[in-house]
Scaffold this motif. Structure first.
Motif, PDB file in Angstrom:
ATOM      1  N   VAL A 156       2.663  -8.091  -0.324  1.00 28.77           N
ATOM      2  CA  VAL A 156       3.182  -8.069   1.041  1.00 28.77           C
ATOM      3  C   VAL A 156       4.531  -7.352   1.069  1.00 28.77           C
ATOM      4  CG1 VAL A 156       3.883  -9.472   3.018  1.00 28.77           C
ATOM      5  CG2 VAL A 156       2.011 -10.239   1.538  1.00 28.77           C
ATOM      6  N   GLY A 157       4.658  -6.335   1.931  1.00 32.07           N
ATOM      7  CA  GLY A 157       5.929  -5.623   2.072  1.00 32.07           C
ATOM      8  C   GLY A 157       6.387  -4.964   0.789  1.00 32.07           C
ATOM      9  N   LEU A 158       5.482  -4.278   0.110  1.00 30.73           N
ATOM     10  CA  LEU A 158       5.793  -3.645  -1.172  1.00 30.73           C
ATOM     11  C   LEU A 158       6.953  -2.659  -1.037  1.00 30.73           C
ATOM     12  CD1 LEU A 158       5.035  -3.156  -4.148  1.00 30.73           C
ATOM     13  CD2 LEU A 158       3.434  -1.401  -3.341  1.00 30.73           C
ATOM     14  N   LYS A 159       7.926  -2.765  -1.953  1.00 33.96           N
ATOM     15  CA  LYS A 159       9.090  -1.873  -1.961  1.00 33.96           C
ATOM     16  C   LYS A 159       9.100  -1.055  -3.251  1.00 33.96           C
ATOM     17  CE  LYS A 159      12.095  -5.211  -1.543  1.00 33.96           C
ATOM     18  NZ  LYS A 159      13.381  -5.947  -1.338  1.00 33.96           N
ATOM     19  N   GLU A 160       9.877   0.016  -3.254  1.00 34.00           N
ATOM     20  CA  GLU A 160       9.974   0.864  -4.441  1.00 34.00           C
ATOM     21  C   GLU A 160      10.726   0.163  -5.561  1.00 34.00           C
ATOM     22  OE1 GLU A 160      11.544   4.691  -3.672  1.00 34.00           O
ATOM     23  OE2 GLU A 160       9.924   5.303  -2.318  1.00 34.00           O
ATOM     24  N   SER A 161      11.680  -0.670  -5.214  1.00 32.57           N
ATOM     25  CA  SER A 161      12.453  -1.370  -6.237  1.00 32.57           C
ATOM     26  C   SER A 161      12.863  -2.747  -5.726  1.00 32.57           C
ATOM     27  CB  SER A 161      13.699  -0.566  -6.625  1.00 32.57           C
ATOM     28  OG  SER A 161      14.568  -0.420  -5.507  1.00 32.57           O
ATOM     29  N   TYR A 162      13.113  -3.635  -6.680  1.00 31.96           N
ATOM     30  CA  TYR A 162      13.520  -5.002  -6.369  1.00 31.96           C
ATOM     31  C   TYR A 162      14.707  -5.368  -7.253  1.00 31.96           C
ATOM     32  CZ  TYR A 162       8.955  -5.564  -4.071  1.00 31.96           C
ATOM     33  OH  TYR A 162       7.867  -5.431  -3.256  1.00 31.96           O
ATOM     34  N   LYS A 163      15.417  -6.414  -6.860  1.00 24.46           N
ATOM     35  CA  LYS A 163      16.513  -6.932  -7.662  1.00 24.46           C
ATOM     36  C   LYS A 163      16.031  -8.130  -8.474  1.00 24.46           C
ATOM     37  CE  LYS A 163      20.144  -5.583  -4.379  1.00 24.46           C
ATOM     38  NZ  LYS A 163      21.251  -6.081  -3.513  1.00 24.46           N
ATOM     39  N   VAL A 164      16.649  -8.319  -9.638  1.00 25.03           N
ATOM     40  CA  VAL A 164      16.330  -9.490 -10.454  1.00 25.03           C
ATOM     41  C   VAL A 164      16.637 -10.748  -9.646  1.00 25.03           C
ATOM     42  CG1 VAL A 164      16.953 -10.805 -12.517  1.00 25.03           C
ATOM     43  CG2 VAL A 164      16.749  -8.314 -12.641  1.00 25.03           C
ATOM     44  N   GLY A 165      15.691 -11.661  -9.626  1.00 26.74           N
ATOM     45  CA  GLY A 165      15.856 -12.890  -8.854  1.00 26.74           C
ATOM     46  C   GLY A 165      15.109 -12.881  -7.542  1.00 26.74           C
ATOM     47  N   GLU A 166      14.674 -11.687  -7.102  1.00 25.72           N
ATOM     48  CA  GLU A 166      13.864 -11.616  -5.888  1.00 25.72           C
ATOM     49  C   GLU A 166      12.448 -12.102  -6.185  1.00 25.72           C
ATOM     50  OE1 GLU A 166      14.461  -8.452  -2.723  1.00 25.72           O
ATOM     51  OE2 GLU A 166      15.032  -7.346  -4.537  1.00 25.72           O
ATOM     52  N   LYS A 167      11.697 -12.319  -5.116  1.00 24.58           N
ATOM     53  CA  LYS A 167      10.311 -12.743  -5.261  1.00 24.58           C
ATOM     54  C   LYS A 167       9.372 -11.733  -4.620  1.00 24.58           C
ATOM     55  CE  LYS A 167      11.007 -17.739  -5.615  1.00 24.58           C
ATOM     56  NZ  LYS A 167      10.662 -19.073  -5.039  1.00 24.58           N
ATOM     57  N   ILE A 168       8.226 -11.565  -5.248  1.00 24.65           N
ATOM     58  CA  ILE A 168       7.165 -10.714  -4.710  1.00 24.65           C
ATOM     59  C   ILE A 168       6.105 -11.619  -4.100  1.00 24.65           C
ATOM     60  CG2 ILE A 168       5.282  -9.152  -5.315  1.00 24.65           C
ATOM     61  CD1 ILE A 168       7.016  -7.892  -7.387  1.00 24.65           C
ATOM     62  N   SER A 169       5.735 -11.342  -2.866  1.00 23.32           N
ATOM     63  CA  SER A 169       4.711 -12.137  -2.182  1.00 23.32           C
ATOM     64  C   SER A 169       3.357 -11.441  -2.304  1.00 23.32           C
ATOM     65  CB  SER A 169       5.067 -12.321  -0.705  1.00 23.32           C
ATOM     66  OG  SER A 169       6.266 -13.067  -0.577  1.00 23.32           O
ATOM     67  N   VAL A 170       2.360 -12.207  -2.709  1.00 24.07           N
ATOM     68  CA  VAL A 170       1.016 -11.672  -2.923  1.00 24.07           C
ATOM     69  C   VAL A 170       0.019 -12.460  -2.082  1.00 24.07           C
ATOM     70  CG1 VAL A 170      -0.813 -11.281  -4.626  1.00 24.07           C
ATOM     71  CG2 VAL A 170       1.588 -10.940  -5.267  1.00 24.07           C
ATOM     72  N   ILE A 171      -0.906 -11.757  -1.460  1.00 27.56           N
ATOM     73  CA  ILE A 171      -1.989 -12.384  -0.705  1.00 27.56           C
ATOM     74  C   ILE A 171      -3.308 -12.095  -1.420  1.00 27.56           C
ATOM     75  CG2 ILE A 171      -3.327 -12.372   1.437  1.00 27.56           C
ATOM     76  CD1 ILE A 171      -0.715 -13.764   1.766  1.00 27.56           C
ATOM     77  N   ILE A 172      -4.076 -13.139  -1.685  1.00 26.80           N
ATOM     78  CA  ILE A 172      -5.390 -13.006  -2.320  1.00 26.80           C
ATOM     79  C   ILE A 172      -6.456 -13.268  -1.260  1.00 26.80           C
ATOM     80  CG2 ILE A 172      -6.930 -13.862  -4.128  1.00 26.80           C
ATOM     81  CD1 ILE A 172      -4.394 -14.925  -5.558  1.00 26.80           C
ATOM     82  N   THR A 173      -7.446 -12.397  -1.198  1.00 25.98           N
ATOM     83  CA  THR A 173      -8.554 -12.554  -0.251  1.00 25.98           C
ATOM     84  C   THR A 173      -9.851 -12.705  -1.034  1.00 25.98           C
ATOM     85  OG1 THR A 173      -7.413 -11.168   1.381  1.00 25.98           O
ATOM     86  CG2 THR A 173      -9.775 -11.543   1.703  1.00 25.98           C
ATOM     87  N   ALA A 174     -10.500 -13.845  -0.870  1.00 20.25           N
ATOM     88  CA  ALA A 174     -11.731 -14.131  -1.613  1.00 20.25           C
ATOM     89  C   ALA A 174     -12.949 -13.631  -0.842  1.00 20.25           C
ATOM     90  CB  ALA A 174     -11.851 -15.629  -1.866  1.00 20.25           C
ATOM     91  N   ARG A 175     -13.874 -13.027  -1.568  1.00 23.53           N
ATOM     92  CA  ARG A 175     -15.142 -12.567  -0.999  1.00 23.53           C
ATOM     93  C   ARG A 175     -16.282 -13.000  -1.911  1.00 23.53           C
ATOM     94  NH1 ARG A 175     -14.526  -8.393   2.880  1.00 23.53           N
ATOM     95  NH2 ARG A 175     -12.353  -7.696   3.097  1.00 23.53           N
ATOM     96  N   ASP A 176     -17.473 -13.121  -1.333  1.00 22.07           N
ATOM     97  CA  ASP A 176     -18.626 -13.474  -2.147  1.00 22.07           C
ATOM     98  C   ASP A 176     -19.262 -12.214  -2.726  1.00 22.07           C
ATOM     99  OD1 ASP A 176     -20.240 -12.297  -0.172  1.00 22.07           O
ATOM    100  OD2 ASP A 176     -20.752 -14.217   0.756  1.00 22.07           O
ATOM    101  N   HIS A 177     -20.395 -12.363  -3.391  1.00 25.14           N
ATOM    102  CA  HIS A 177     -21.024 -11.224  -4.063  1.00 25.14           C
ATOM    103  C   HIS A 177     -21.686 -10.256  -3.087  1.00 25.14           C
ATOM    104  CE1 HIS A 177     -20.499 -12.513  -8.292  1.00 25.14           C
ATOM    105  NE2 HIS A 177     -20.426 -13.710  -7.747  1.00 25.14           N
ATOM    106  N   ASN A 178     -21.775 -10.649  -1.820  1.00 23.56           N
ATOM    107  CA  ASN A 178     -22.267  -9.741  -0.777  1.00 23.56           C
ATOM    108  C   ASN A 178     -21.112  -9.093  -0.021  1.00 23.56           C
ATOM    109  OD1 ASN A 178     -25.034 -10.221  -1.270  1.00 23.56           O
ATOM    110  ND2 ASN A 178     -24.955 -12.117  -0.072  1.00 23.56           N
ATOM    111  N   LYS A 179     -19.896  -9.259  -0.535  1.00 20.85           N
ATOM    112  CA  LYS A 179     -18.663  -8.711   0.035  1.00 20.85           C
ATOM    113  C   LYS A 179     -18.247  -9.402   1.326  1.00 20.85           C
ATOM    114  CE  LYS A 179     -19.428  -4.093  -1.938  1.00 20.85           C
ATOM    115  NZ  LYS A 179     -19.465  -2.626  -1.667  1.00 20.85           N
ATOM    116  N   ASN A 180     -18.856 -10.550   1.625  1.00 23.87           N
ATOM    117  CA  ASN A 180     -18.472 -11.298   2.820  1.00 23.87           C
ATOM    118  C   ASN A 180     -17.205 -12.103   2.548  1.00 23.87           C
ATOM    119  OD1 ASN A 180     -20.816 -10.528   4.324  1.00 23.87           O
ATOM    120  ND2 ASN A 180     -21.992 -12.027   3.144  1.00 23.87           N
ATOM    121  N   LEU A 181     -16.331 -12.202   3.551  1.00 23.67           N
ATOM    122  CA  LEU A 181     -15.131 -13.016   3.421  1.00 23.67           C
ATOM    123  C   LEU A 181     -15.515 -14.483   3.275  1.00 23.67           C
ATOM    124  CD1 LEU A 181     -12.929 -11.351   6.186  1.00 23.67           C
ATOM    125  CD2 LEU A 181     -12.557 -11.204   3.724  1.00 23.67           C
TER     126      LEU A 181
END
Length: 236
Positions: A54-79
């Motif tokens: 989320v909100g990917l930047k070119e650089s970060y500072k030590v101590g910052e956090k990176i936010s990640v979103i995971i989206t699960a889908r089944d084997h038919n590619k359905n959400l």
């Protein structure tokens, strides 16, 4: 929570407050599928599930956090519409041999969020792994809460026979689960209580010797409780 005798454990038994008890209950609560799973394709796919920063930047500072979103889908590619998948997410740098895991938050709708701390200088990569699909988690839960005898043991009975001979009989044994036991039913078994641990053992009744002739136990066969469909879910 339940103990080995299948009796319910309360907050009072654990010596904690009702508020702490509720917090623990919420922490161990795990979402379940909202439909009956009859096809392998309905389970979560590690290939079609995705993650994004989320909100990917070119650089970060030590101590910052990176936010990640995971989206699960089944084997038919359905959400996926429900949660319960067991994902692991980490930030790592192979050259530095450094890594840090983040807590995966289940939003119970097929999406998950992770906050990953940046504790070092240099490059970092995000790695997400599906350890178990929500469907497999339910299988694990089912057998964890059951008294299915996964491991069997051998009991050795020895006693005097005719004409000064010795009789040795080897029968199948297992732990007695609960007050009534669930491994064997009826008057089929000998019961023996371990003096040191208090554990009660059940052994098939020997054909020739009496129950008091048990001399020792040893490890026996392993039994897989999974049916064919459940085994296939584990290998998806």
């Amino acid at each position: 929570l339940r103990n080995s005798s299948s009796s319910i454990i309360s907050a009072f038994d654990m010596g904690i407050s009702d508020e702490e008890w509720q917090r623990l209950q919420k922490a161990i609560d795990w979402p379940i599928p909202d439909q009956e799973i009859t096809h392998l394709s309905q389970s979560t796919s590690p290939v079609h599930s995705t993650f994004s920063i989320v909100g990917l930047k070119e650089s970060y500072k030590v101590g910052e956090k990176i936010s990640v979103i995971i989206t699960a889908r089944d084997h038919n590619k359905n959400l996926k519409r429900y949660g319960g998948d067991y994902f692991k997410a980490k930030l790592f740098n192979a050259k530095l041999k450094a890594s840090v895991y983040g807590e995966v938050v289940d939003h119970r709708n097929g999406t998950y969020s992770v906050a990953l701390l940046l504790p070092w200088e240099g490059q970092a990569q995000v790695f997400v792994r599906l350890e178990h699909s929500s469907e497999v988690v339910q299988i694990l839960k089912k057998y964890r809460e059951s008294s299915f005898p996964r491991t069997h043991f051998s009991g050795y009975f020895e006693g005097p026979g005719p004409n000064k001979t010795r009789i040795l009989e080897v029968v199948e044994c297992n732990l007695k689960w609960g007050a009534d036991g669930s491994w064997r039913k009826g008057d089929c078994c000998c019961e023996h209580k371990d003096i040191k641990t208090g554990t009660v053992w059940q052994c098939e009744r020997p054909k020739k010797l009496s129950c008091d002739k048990l001399v020792r136990h040893s490890g026996g066969r392993l039994e897989n409780p999974l049916n064919l469909f459940e085994q296939q879910l584990f290998t998806q």
